[in-house]
Design a protein around this motif. Structure first.
Motif, mmCIF file in Angstrom:
data_model
loop_
_atom_site.group_PDB
_atom_site.id
_atom_site.type_symbol
_atom_site.label_atom_id
_atom_site.label_comp_id
_atom_site.label_asym_id
_atom_site.label_seq_id
_atom_site.Cartn_x
_atom_site.Cartn_y
_atom_site.Cartn_z
ATOM 1 N N SER A 1 0.833 -1.205 0.000
ATOM 2 C CA SER A 1 0.000 0.000 0.000
ATOM 3 C C SER A 1 0.864 1.250 0.000
ATOM 4 C CB SER A 1 -0.954 0.006 1.203
ATOM 5 O OG SER A 1 -0.247 0.073 2.436
ATOM 6 N N THR A 2 1.997 1.200 0.694
ATOM 7 C CA THR A 2 2.932 2.320 0.705
ATOM 8 C C THR A 2 3.645 2.440 -0.638
ATOM 9 O OG1 THR A 2 3.281 2.024 3.083
ATOM 10 C CG2 THR A 2 4.901 3.340 1.899
ATOM 11 N N THR A 3 4.060 1.292 -1.195
ATOM 12 C CA THR A 3 4.738 1.308 -2.489
ATOM 13 C C THR A 3 3.818 1.846 -3.580
ATOM 14 O OG1 THR A 3 6.097 -0.581 -1.834
ATOM 15 C CG2 THR A 3 5.954 -0.107 -4.191
ATOM 16 N N LEU A 4 2.555 1.424 -3.550
ATOM 17 C CA LEU A 4 1.582 1.913 -4.532
ATOM 18 C C LEU A 4 1.392 3.418 -4.386
ATOM 19 C CD1 LEU A 4 -0.444 1.227 -6.765
ATOM 20 C CD2 LEU A 4 -2.152 0.783 -4.990
ATOM 21 N N ALA A 5 1.321 3.888 -3.152
ATOM 22 C CA ALA A 5 1.180 5.324 -2.908
ATOM 23 C C ALA A 5 2.393 6.092 -3.412
ATOM 24 C CB ALA A 5 0.973 5.585 -1.416
ATOM 25 N N SER A 6 3.588 5.495 -3.274
ATOM 26 C CA SER A 6 4.813 6.161 -3.730
ATOM 27 C C SER A 6 4.871 6.266 -5.244
ATOM 28 C CB SER A 6 6.052 5.421 -3.206
ATOM 29 O OG SER A 6 6.260 4.196 -3.901
ATOM 30 N N ALA A 7 4.089 5.422 -5.937
ATOM 31 C CA ALA A 7 4.014 5.497 -7.391
ATOM 32 C C ALA A 7 2.920 6.462 -7.842
ATOM 33 C CB ALA A 7 3.760 4.110 -7.975
ATOM 34 N N VAL A 8 1.745 6.316 -7.257
ATOM 35 C CA VAL A 8 0.587 7.119 -7.673
ATOM 36 C C VAL A 8 0.712 8.567 -7.199
ATOM 37 C CG1 VAL A 8 -1.917 7.390 -7.481
ATOM 38 C CG2 VAL A 8 -0.908 5.105 -7.701
ATOM 39 N N GLY A 9 1.172 8.780 -5.954
ATOM 40 C CA GLY A 9 1.213 10.111 -5.368
ATOM 41 C C GLY A 9 2.046 11.115 -6.160
ATOM 42 N N PRO A 10 3.340 10.828 -6.407
ATOM 43 C CA PRO A 10 4.149 11.779 -7.181
ATOM 44 C C PRO A 10 3.622 12.000 -8.594
ATOM 45 C CG PRO A 10 5.547 10.251 -5.989
ATOM 46 C CD PRO A 10 4.143 9.722 -5.863
ATOM 47 N N LEU A 11 3.182 10.905 -9.240
ATOM 48 C CA LEU A 11 2.635 11.024 -10.598
ATOM 49 C C LEU A 11 1.427 11.949 -10.606
ATOM 50 C CD1 LEU A 11 2.517 10.070 -13.569
ATOM 51 C CD2 LEU A 11 1.052 8.195 -12.793
ATOM 52 N N LEU A 12 0.514 11.731 -9.650
ATOM 53 C CA LEU A 12 -0.693 12.552 -9.556
ATOM 54 C C LEU A 12 -0.356 13.993 -9.200
ATOM 55 C CD1 LEU A 12 -3.771 12.231 -9.777
ATOM 56 C CD2 LEU A 12 -3.823 11.756 -7.322
ATOM 57 N N GLY A 13 0.596 14.164 -8.261
ATOM 58 C CA GLY A 13 0.971 15.505 -7.841
ATOM 59 C C GLY A 13 1.550 16.324 -8.981
#
Length: 387
Positions: free
Chosen positions: A142-154
């Motif tokens: 869940s953390t790894t997925l967030a580290s991928a989606v978060g920066p991309l989305l930001g």
């Protein structure tokens, strides 16, 4: 009947909440430095501090939460953390001066620190003891997925919409996590610690893992150069689109390499994984410093993902192996807290150097730092591994 399955309602709910907690962190960390400089008029050093002070707030919160969580209960602590994390997000709407932004970032990080400790503690308690390694492995996805989606989305949103739109999204998803926590009745043990404040105050750190934790802090400084300055750096070299995909490649590299690294490390020894992780991280930073094409950005992302990703999991394993079973929790918190110091201090220190060296030389300097840390690791290898 005793629960024997990992895949329970509680597990999915906590993983979902943890994903949101880290999604918001990664959503903001990659754009806050650029926002500070372009919209508020902050210097690079001030922008670095605005990025890093969040982690400092989280570090302080983690140390305090570790003492209080058994006293007040995991769900109550999680609610407190999410309330601070959610509603302090509204403070960004009014942070039009660097000083105000720093206050908001610090308190926002404090809420993040409380909430992330609570979810980690909760998931460890609901996973069956005989499946804890497997369960924690899936949970950390869940953390790894967030580290991928978060920066991309930001990065995607900041170049198409306003900063306020991005903050609105962040607050909205955190409110979803808050609602999920409120409506879920978690099946958690009710046993509380019998330690007194007198005994607890002497047990913030595990001495046996200080050396590997120091190395983690140095690696955290190097990693902070990526998360804090990737947006302005890739914009400066006209590769913003490639930069927005950096963390996708980075996360895929972690997902592919971590299981293999763990398998090899368990069957052979720590150095067979640790030494290549230093070299690949350093190589990735070097490639990133010299990047002039999207391909170079993606190659750097893959090397950094494999290098830093395997270092993080392997060094945490070293910390756990260094202590007896009853001190594993303390060893883990020591390692993560000290590594947080590196990630938190890094943006401020490096932000000051950017004005003198430029972004490319910062990444080149960090590549050299990793090689120095590798030398330190080899010199003190037996002491670090407690052999």
């Amino acid at each position: 009947m005793k629960q024997t399955s990992i895949w329970t309602k509680d597990f999915f709910t906590i993983s979902f909440i943890n994903f949101i907690i880290y999604l918001v962190y990664y959503l903001l960390i990659v754009i806050i430095a650029e926002y500070s400089m372009t919209e508020i008029g902050a210097s690079p050093s001030q922008a670095g501090l605005a990025s890093g002070i969040f982690i400092i707030g989280a570090l302080i919160a983690r140390m305090l939460t570790g003492i209080k969580i058994n006293q007040y209960g995991e769900k109550k602590v999680l609610l407190i953390g999410l309330i601070i994390y959610s509603f302090m997000g509204l403070g960004y709407f009014f942070a039009h001066h660097i000083f105000t932004l720093l206050i908001v970032r610090f308190i926002h990080g404090f809420g993040f620190g409380i909430a992330s400790v609570a979810t980690g503690t909760m998931v460890a308690k609901i996973i069956p003891a005989n499946k804890r390694g497997e369960g924690i492995g899936f949970y950390t996805l869940s953390t790894t997925l967030a580290s991928a989606v978060g920066p991309l989305l930001g990065i995607f949103l900041i170049h198409r919409y306003s900063f306020n739109h991005l903050i609105g999204l962040a607050v909205s998803v955190l409110l979803l996590a808050l609602i999920a926590t409120l409506v879920t009745k978690f099946s958690l043990p009710t046993k509380h610690s019998s330690e007194t404040p007198q005994t607890k105050k002497h047990h913030f750190f595990e001495k046996k893992v200080l050396l590997i934790s120091f190395i983690g802090a140095c690696m955290g400084i190097a990693y902070s150069s990526i998360v804090s300055f990737i947006s302005p750096y890739t914009a400066d070299i006209n590769l913003s689109k490639a930069g927005s995909l950096f963390f996708i490649v980075y996360s895929l590299a972690i997902l592919c390499s971590r299981p293999i690294a763990g398998y090899i490390m368990d069957r052979y020894n720590e150095n067979i994984i640790m030494i290549p992780s230093f070299l690949l991280f350093s190589l990735g930073l070097y490639v990133f410093s010299a990047a002039s094409s999207a391909i170079a950005i993606f190659v750097a992302a893959a090397f950094i993902g494999i290098g830093f990703g395997t270092f993080f999991s392997s060094s945490q394993t070293i910390a756990i192996k260094s202590v007896s079973e009853e001190r594993i929790g303390l060893a883990t918190s020591t390692f993560l807290a000290i590594m947080d110091i590196g990630v938190g201090v890094g943006p401020f220190v490096l932000g000051g150097l950017v004005t003198m060296t430029g972004y490319r030389n910062i990444y080149l300097l960090m590549a050299f730092l990793i090689l120095v840390i590798l030398a330190f690791y080899l010199i003190f290898n037996k002491k670090i591994l407690n052999k």
